[in-house]
Write an enzyme that holds these catalytic residues in place. Structure first.
Site, mmCIF file in Angstrom:
data_model
loop_
_atom_site.group_PDB
_atom_site.id
_atom_site.type_symbol
_atom_site.label_atom_id
_atom_site.label_comp_id
_atom_site.label_asym_id
_atom_site.label_seq_id
_atom_site.Cartn_x
_atom_site.Cartn_y
_atom_site.Cartn_z
ATOM 1 N N HIS A 79 46.913 37.857 4.948
ATOM 2 C CA HIS A 79 46.672 36.817 4.033
ATOM 3 C C HIS A 79 47.675 35.466 4.393
ATOM 4 C CE1 HIS A 79 46.075 40.175 1.368
ATOM 5 N NE2 HIS A 79 45.677 39.210 0.260
ATOM 6 N N HIS A 116 54.926 43.440 3.892
ATOM 7 C CA HIS A 116 55.149 42.726 5.193
ATOM 8 C C HIS A 116 56.528 42.497 5.634
ATOM 9 C CE1 HIS A 116 50.797 42.336 6.531
ATOM 10 N NE2 HIS A 116 50.575 41.945 5.220
HETATM 11 C C1 LIG Z 1 32.144 41.305 3.870
HETATM 12 C C2 LIG Z 1 33.218 41.935 4.195
HETATM 13 C C3 LIG Z 1 33.212 42.928 5.472
HETATM 14 C C4 LIG Z 1 34.592 41.702 3.741
HETATM 15 C C5 LIG Z 1 35.845 42.533 4.209
HETATM 16 C C6 LIG Z 1 36.846 41.350 3.419
HETATM 17 C C7 LIG Z 1 38.037 42.394 3.527
HETATM 18 C C8 LIG Z 1 38.187 43.737 2.942
HETATM 19 C C9 LIG Z 1 39.316 42.108 4.104
HETATM 20 C C10 LIG Z 1 40.699 42.449 4.133
HETATM 21 C C11 LIG Z 1 41.767 41.802 3.521
HETATM 22 C C12 LIG Z 1 42.875 42.323 3.609
HETATM 23 C C13 LIG Z 1 43.361 43.434 2.544
HETATM 24 C C14 LIG Z 1 43.611 41.977 4.581
HETATM 25 C C15 LIG Z 1 45.162 42.409 4.505
HETATM 26 O O1 LIG Z 1 46.335 41.728 4.553
HETATM 27 P P1 LIG Z 1 47.577 41.688 4.914
HETATM 28 O O2 LIG Z 1 48.373 40.422 4.543
HETATM 29 O O3 LIG Z 1 48.123 42.727 3.964
HETATM 30 O O4 LIG Z 1 47.684 41.765 6.260
#
Ligand SMILES: CC(C)=CCC/C(C)=C/CC/C(C)=C/COP(=O)(O)O
Length: 278
Positions: A199, A241
């Site tokens: 994020h 985090h």
């Molecule tokens: C079209 C496609 C494959 C979209 C995937 C988008 C997706 C699931 C992104 C993940 C975002 C996410 C939960 C990131 C984790 O963020 P942190 O700040 O917890 O590391």
């Protein structure tokens, strides 16, 4: 069998500061003199030998002075890794302690548990899916070439961010804080790891992108910066985090934007790419 600590302790004397053992000018104790094949003892004798002392004393370039004592340069270099190690361990300890204290929305029972739903809304605003869907929708709706160019590059930037963050997470494999509740929607398997915060990278990169290409009005520019900062801060408040995950995430996202600029897809590049496909 004497433990390594006991062996070094002989050289360190009663102070117990093993890193400084070879700086002592006093003759090594009998226990060390007996260990002729011990490399540590051999090194100590070499550091203390007259030849060595003559060599280090004659050249100021190869010595350092601490409290009036001339220290062989090798010894100074031996001190650095341990000082670095101690600094790193201290930073990590402070990071864990601070992150735990700041994780005030980690669950409903936490001290600020009542604002958790609001923090989760901020989480959604920095999630990959709304950004990807939003950029794709704007690309589809855009009727100007300039608008399409910007949106296509935003899409590329978002995909690049997902790939780079996944790689770093998979390599570093730092666990999320123990107080985190893993109730995020739509996560990849690497998202069980916390370094860096995806994020935070996205917020930093998208904020730079928006400021450079889409948002010109000063009040809105301030809002974009506040949003990015809040997305990062909310990661720690939610307990998702540690502080260092978010700090590095901001840094990485900032650098990622430079990469996006370097790889910028212009209409000319696109035309030549399409031409090559045909
Ligand atoms: C079209 C496609 C494959 C979209 C995937 C988008 C997706 C699931 C992104 C993940 C975002 C996410 C939960 C990131 C984790 O963020 P942190 O700040 O917890 O590391």
């Amino acid at each position: 069998m004497p433990s390594p600590k006991a062996r070094s302790g002989g050289a360190a004397g009663s102070s117990g500061r093993y890193e400084f053992m070879s700086l002592s000018r006093s003759p090594p104790p009998p226990a060390l003199q007996r260990q002729g094949s011990d490399p540590t003892a051999a090194r100590l004798r070499a550091a203390d030998s007259p030849t060595r002392r003559r060599g280090s004393g004659s050249s100021t370039a190869s010595t350092s002075s601490t409290g009036g004592q001339q220290l062989p340069e090798e010894d100074c270099m031996r001190l650095n890794p341990s000082i670095l190690g101690i600094a790193l361990s201290s930073l990590l300890a402070i990071d864990l302690w601070l992150s735990k204290r700041l994780g005030v929305c980690a669950c409903e029972d936490s001290s600020w548990g009542s604002v958790r739903p609001l923090m989760k809304l901020v989480e959604v605003s920095g999630h990959g899916i709304p950004w990807l869907v939003g950029a794709a929708y704007c690309l589809y709706k855009s009727d100007s070439a300039a608008g399409q160019e910007v949106m296509l590059n935003l899409l590329m930037a978002l995909v690049l961010d997902l790939v780079l963050v996944s790689i770093v997470k998979a390599v570093v494999r730092r666990r999320r804080p123990a107080h985190n509740r893993m109730d995020m929607f739509a996560t990849f398997s690497v998202d069980r790891y916390s370094f860096p915060s995806g994020h935070a990278t996205r917020a930093a990169m998208c904020a730079r992108f928006l400021l450079a290409h889409l948002v010109l009005a000063a009040p809105l520019r301030v809002l974009v910066l506040l949003w990015a900062a809040f997305v990062g801060f909310s990661r720690v408040l939610l307990g998702r985090h540690n502080v260092t995950d978010v700090a590095f995430g901001f840094f990485m996202g900032y650098c990622q934007y430079n990469l996006v600029e370097a790889l910028w897809l212009s209409p000319v590049t696109l035309q030549s790419m399409v031409g090559q496909l045909e």
